[in-house]
Design an enzyme around this catalytic site. Structure first.
Site, PDB file in Angstrom:
ATOM      1  CD  GLU A 159      10.183  -4.031  -0.446  1.00  0.00           C
ATOM      2  OE1 GLU A 159      10.410  -4.297   0.749  1.00  0.00           O
ATOM      3  OE2 GLU A 159      10.917  -3.311  -1.137  1.00  0.00           O
ATOM      4  CG  ASP A 160       8.369  -2.390   3.391  1.00  0.00           C
ATOM      5  OD1 ASP A 160       8.799  -2.461   2.219  1.00  0.00           O
ATOM      6  OD2 ASP A 160       8.716  -1.493   4.174  1.00  0.00           O
TER       7      ASP A 160
ATOM      8  CG  ASP B 294       5.741   4.347  -3.478  1.00  0.00           C
ATOM      9  OD1 ASP B 294       5.205   4.902  -4.432  1.00  0.00           O
ATOM     10  OD2 ASP B 294       5.954   4.942  -2.408  1.00  0.00           O
TER      11      ASP B 294
ATOM     12  CG  PHE C 267       4.497   8.999   4.665  1.00  0.00           C
ATOM     13  CD1 PHE C 267       5.463   9.079   3.670  1.00  0.00           C
ATOM     14  CD2 PHE C 267       4.874   8.514   5.920  1.00  0.00           C
ATOM     15  CE1 PHE C 267       6.776   8.705   3.922  1.00  0.00           C
ATOM     16  CE2 PHE C 267       6.185   8.139   6.178  1.00  0.00           C
ATOM     17  CZ  PHE C 267       7.132   8.232   5.175  1.00  0.00           C
TER      18      PHE C 267
ATOM     19  NE  ARG D 271      12.975   0.736   9.981  1.00  0.00           N
ATOM     20  CZ  ARG D 271      12.983   0.925   8.662  1.00  0.00           C
ATOM     21  NH1 ARG D 271      12.077   0.356   7.911  1.00  0.00           N
ATOM     22  NH2 ARG D 271      13.902   1.684   8.106  1.00  0.00           N
TER      23      ARG D 271
HETATM   24  C1  PRP Z   1      10.904   1.411   0.726  1.00  0.00           C
HETATM   25  C2  PRP Z   1      10.252   0.048   0.653  1.00  0.00           C
HETATM   26  C3  PRP Z   1      10.672  -0.455  -0.695  1.00  0.00           C
HETATM   27  C4  PRP Z   1      10.755   0.799  -1.518  1.00  0.00           C
HETATM   28  C5  PRP Z   1       9.514   0.899  -2.354  1.00  0.00           C
HETATM   29  O1  PRP Z   1      12.194   1.223   1.187  1.00  0.00           O
HETATM   30  O2  PRP Z   1      10.682  -0.792   1.671  1.00  0.00           O
HETATM   31  O3  PRP Z   1      11.913  -1.103  -0.664  1.00  0.00           O
HETATM   32  O4  PRP Z   1      10.864   1.902  -0.607  1.00  0.00           O
HETATM   33  O5  PRP Z   1       9.602   1.963  -3.204  1.00  0.00           O
HETATM   34  P1  PRP Z   1       9.535   1.912  -4.790  1.00  0.00           P
HETATM   35  O6  PRP Z   1       8.477   0.921  -5.232  1.00  0.00           O
HETATM   36  O7  PRP Z   1       9.131   3.338  -5.086  1.00  0.00           O
HETATM   37  O8  PRP Z   1      10.891   1.601  -5.314  1.00  0.00           O
HETATM   38  P2  PRP Z   1      13.064   2.317   1.943  1.00  0.00           P
HETATM   39  O9  PRP Z   1      14.006   2.933   0.955  1.00  0.00           O
HETATM   40  O10 PRP Z   1      12.161   3.253   2.688  1.00  0.00           O
HETATM   41  O11 PRP Z   1      13.954   1.449   2.930  1.00  0.00           O
HETATM   42  P3  PRP Z   1      13.567   0.585   4.230  1.00  0.00           P
HETATM   43  O12 PRP Z   1      12.921  -0.700   3.740  1.00  0.00           O
HETATM   44  O13 PRP Z   1      14.885   0.341   4.888  1.00  0.00           O
HETATM   45  O14 PRP Z   1      12.622   1.397   5.080  1.00  0.00           O
END
Ligand code: PRP
Length: 175
Positions: free
Chosen positions: A98-99, A102, A151, A164
């Site tokens: 995962e990136d 949060d 952010f 990205r």
């Molecule tokens: C982001 C990120 C995680 C998630 C983390 O995804 O890639 O999947 O939010 O948040 P959390 O720990 O609060 O659940 P995003 O919805 O931005 O989608 P993306 O990966 O397509 O950018």
């Protein structure tokens, strides 16, 4: 319209070094095993592409895409899948990539779902960890960088689907 200001938080060279270090640790931990990496689209695609090229163990890749929905719904922690994995993970060693971690809602919900598919092992590797933002207790086994509650974009992470492609992780703000 105000201009978006970008400030480098983690430079490309530091990212590259850290991704190699993570890959070394993962390769040691899974020595003699065959790993399935599951990337969470879209954000994880850059990190995962770099990570697998430094691994020294055989691995397969798959991806999951979660349906995005409003903040109110996210607070329940229930995710819905818009693209599920296509590989059977039963009895397999799985590493979710995962990136950013949060609030922890996304990963904790996904992990519960994947556990029902009965993998032999299931661990998590995140590129960035914003520990201050957690709403549910969740720890990843492998973490690239702990970052403050700012952010960030770049290296796969977006703001309204932009940025990205940036090779560095940057903090953005309006100037
Ligand atoms: C982001 C990120 C995680 C998630 C983390 O995804 O890639 O999947 O939010 O948040 P959390 O720990 O609060 O659940 P995003 O919805 O931005 O989608 P993306 O990966 O397509 O950018």
């Amino acid at each position: 319209m105000s201009e978006v200001r970008k400030e480098i938080l983690i430079a490309k060279a530091d990212i590259d070094k850290r991704v190699q270090e993570l890959a070394d640790v993962i390769s040691r931990d899974y020595e003699g095993k065959e790993l399935i990496l599951i990337g969470i689209l879209k954000g994880a695609f850059v990190f995962m592409a770099d990570l697998i090229r430094y691994l020294r163990i055989p691995c397969q890749v798959d991806f999951v895409r979660l349906a995005s929905y409003g903040a109110g719904t996210m607070s329940t922690g229930n995710i819905t899948i818009s693209k599920d994995i296509e590989t059977s993970i039963q009895g397999r060693d799985v590493l979710v990539v995962e990136d950013i971690l949060d609030t922890g809602l996304t990963l904790s919900s996904l992990v519960e779902r994947l556990k029902k598919k009965d993998p032999r092992s299931l661990k998590i590797c995140v590129f960035l960890d914003k520990k201050d933002r957690r709403k549910v207790p969740f720890e990843a086994e492998y973490v690239g960088f702990d970052i403050p509650d700012r952010f960030v974009v770049g290296y796969g992470l977006d703001f309204n689907e932009m940025y990205r492609f940036l090779p560095d992780v940057c903090v953005i703000g309006e100037s």
